[in-house]
Enzyme design. Sequence first.
Site, PDB file in Angstrom:
ATOM      1  CB  THR A 419      -0.884  -0.059   1.424  1.00 17.08           C
ATOM      2  OG1 THR A 419       0.022   0.040   2.610  1.00 17.08           O
ATOM      3  CG2 THR A 419      -1.788  -1.332   1.342  1.00 17.08           C
ATOM      4  CB  THR A 437      -3.916  -0.424  -0.572  1.00 14.62           C
ATOM      5  OG1 THR A 437      -3.480  -1.722  -1.227  1.00 14.62           O
ATOM      6  CG2 THR A 437      -5.409  -0.784  -0.113  1.00 14.62           C
ATOM      7  CD  GLU A 463      -7.141  -4.415  -1.491  1.00 12.97           C
ATOM      8  OE1 GLU A 463      -6.554  -4.991  -0.577  1.00 12.97           O
ATOM      9  OE2 GLU A 463      -6.939  -3.376  -2.318  1.00 12.97           O
ATOM     10  CG  ASP A 466      -6.267  -8.189   1.169  1.00 14.26           C
ATOM     11  OD1 ASP A 466      -5.055  -8.951   0.705  1.00 14.26           O
ATOM     12  OD2 ASP A 466      -6.141  -6.949   1.385  1.00 14.26           O
ATOM     13  CB  SER A 492      -2.735  -6.114   7.412  1.00  8.10           C
ATOM     14  OG  SER A 492      -2.927  -7.359   7.002  1.00  8.10           O
ATOM     15  N   GLY A 517       2.924  -2.384   3.514  1.00  8.62           N
ATOM     16  CA  GLY A 517       3.659  -3.864   3.706  1.00  8.62           C
ATOM     17  C   GLY A 517       3.079  -4.992   3.888  1.00  8.62           C
TER      18      GLY A 517
END
Length: 611
Positions: A419, A437, A463, A466, A492, A517
């Site tokens: 991100t 992100t 996305e 995720d 996260s 990250g």
Amino acid sequence: MMLPATRPRRRLLAPLAAALLLGLPLAAQADTAFTYDIPAIAPEVSSESEEKPGWATERFAVAAANPLATDAGYQVLKAGGSAIDAAIAVQMVLNLVEPQSSGIGGGAFLVHFDGEEVVTFDGREAAPGAVDGSLFLDEQGEPLGFLDAAASGLSVGVPGTLRMLEMAHNQHGVLPWAELFAPAIRLAEEGFAVSPRLAESLAGEERLRDDPQAGPFYYPDGEPLAAGTTLRNPALAEILRRVAEEGSSALHTGAIAHDLVLRVQGHAERPGTLSREDLAGYEAKQRAPLCTPWQAYVVCGFPPPSSGHLTVMQILGILEALPAVEEPLVDGVPSEAWLHPFLEASRLAFADRGRYIGDPAFVDAPGGDWSSMLAPDYLVGRAALIGEQSLGSGGAEPGNPGELATAWGQHPRQPEYGTSHISIVDEQGNALAMTTTIEQAFGSRIMADGGTGLPGGYLLNNELTDFSFIPEDDEGRPIANRVEPGKRPRSSMSPTLVFARDGEARGDLVASLGSPGGAAIIHYTAKSLVAMLDWGLDAQEALDLPHAITLGGPAYLEQGRFPAATLEGLAARGHEVSERELVSGLQAIQVVGEGFFGGADPRREGVVMGE
């Protein structure tokens, strides 16, 4: 959350170490098939570490991942804009100059403080209405390979960044919406110099050149753009001009939306189902923050669907329940004595994360309240599981913070990616932390030109990867973060604001911070909080520290940053230790006296600016 009003401040400015940037024109500047591998830990290519000086300011400050984006925010603040105004300008420039990380084709979480109240704005992407739990399963019912799933139309969620920023601007904006797009439009039309990081990302990318729009744009003559190349993006300039005039509806309806849907549904190998109805129906959400007492502070972060705040504060709460480490730093780096409990606390927190956290519209909190996961007695019990020897890879089991309406299965281990982060404090005392992100570097590798027919455009997110690729575990229990229509995938991202808890300064802002990250965002943020607030380091010193993380399996230590004795000592304690490049992108601003001190991660291109 309501906080006592902060006293008005004249926030001070010392000369910036990066002053040369200020005068330049913008245009010049449960075990499954998935395991965490090296790319999952370092979601973007590494780049040479660059020493950052830290920056002192008086009146306001903005920290972002690229100097041109930071400068756009600085110009807005200098013109009297609010923190929200500056964040919009920063995000639009990041879309142009750091397209691998974030943009209008993705989503974002924003934590905002207006001097009295903390609120959060949720622009997380949502699953299309036609998906189900088999989205990432092949014809045999097995999970797709990660890159096969990500670089496809299947992975694209309904973007939310523009809707969220528009909601925040309606409440806290000062300058007109349209004016905030001018820096990015100008850069897109006149061109900007491709940064070394973008050039390295393009050179290391496998799938982007296959996209019919992105390939010719980023790989003219089949070769990736070199650092320093002047890049113009006329399609994005036109798209942003329409958004400036029409608001977020320009992306969610009309020609731009039609083009987006065609790109997703027309993907050559794995088309997705995202529809114009999905785009038109997307709504940003305002949520109550999670604000958690810790030591002399109150730490405010994002609630589910982000796992960031809960997991960060579980780690810090478990550490607080353990005996204090006498020497947490040895020769300027975290010691073995501190790293061992930090890594063990991370194992325990990630076990809970994998079992319980998901979109609150679909997943009930343990005991009906997410704060049950942060209850002091519960964390004391979790801390009691930490001994002299590591629990080991897979040895940490989820706890029982409260009764569940559903018996959830454990989320499989699978990659999570990167991100960009923005921290801003304006002259009126408004502050924000925003993490933004498109998921993996270059997202779904699908570029949309908004129907303009011009070169360039913006990248769409991946996305939906995720979500858990499998809808239930081996025992048939549903996974909290499984794919469902309209659901927002677990994140996260950990945008964080910190306030004083006690004494005369109660309620005053202390810091804003966050990082990209992937899943390692949690560790980067937790360690930075400890370094600034417990060890007394300034923002730049805290961000300079080397990283150590575990996602429940091996312990990864930042390559070449720890002495051999530390690695050997952790291995003797039972950790499976290896060194990796851990490419964070931390940004932090802390209140210092009557001004600010900002830090930018030496591993990336960010800077802090202010006055």
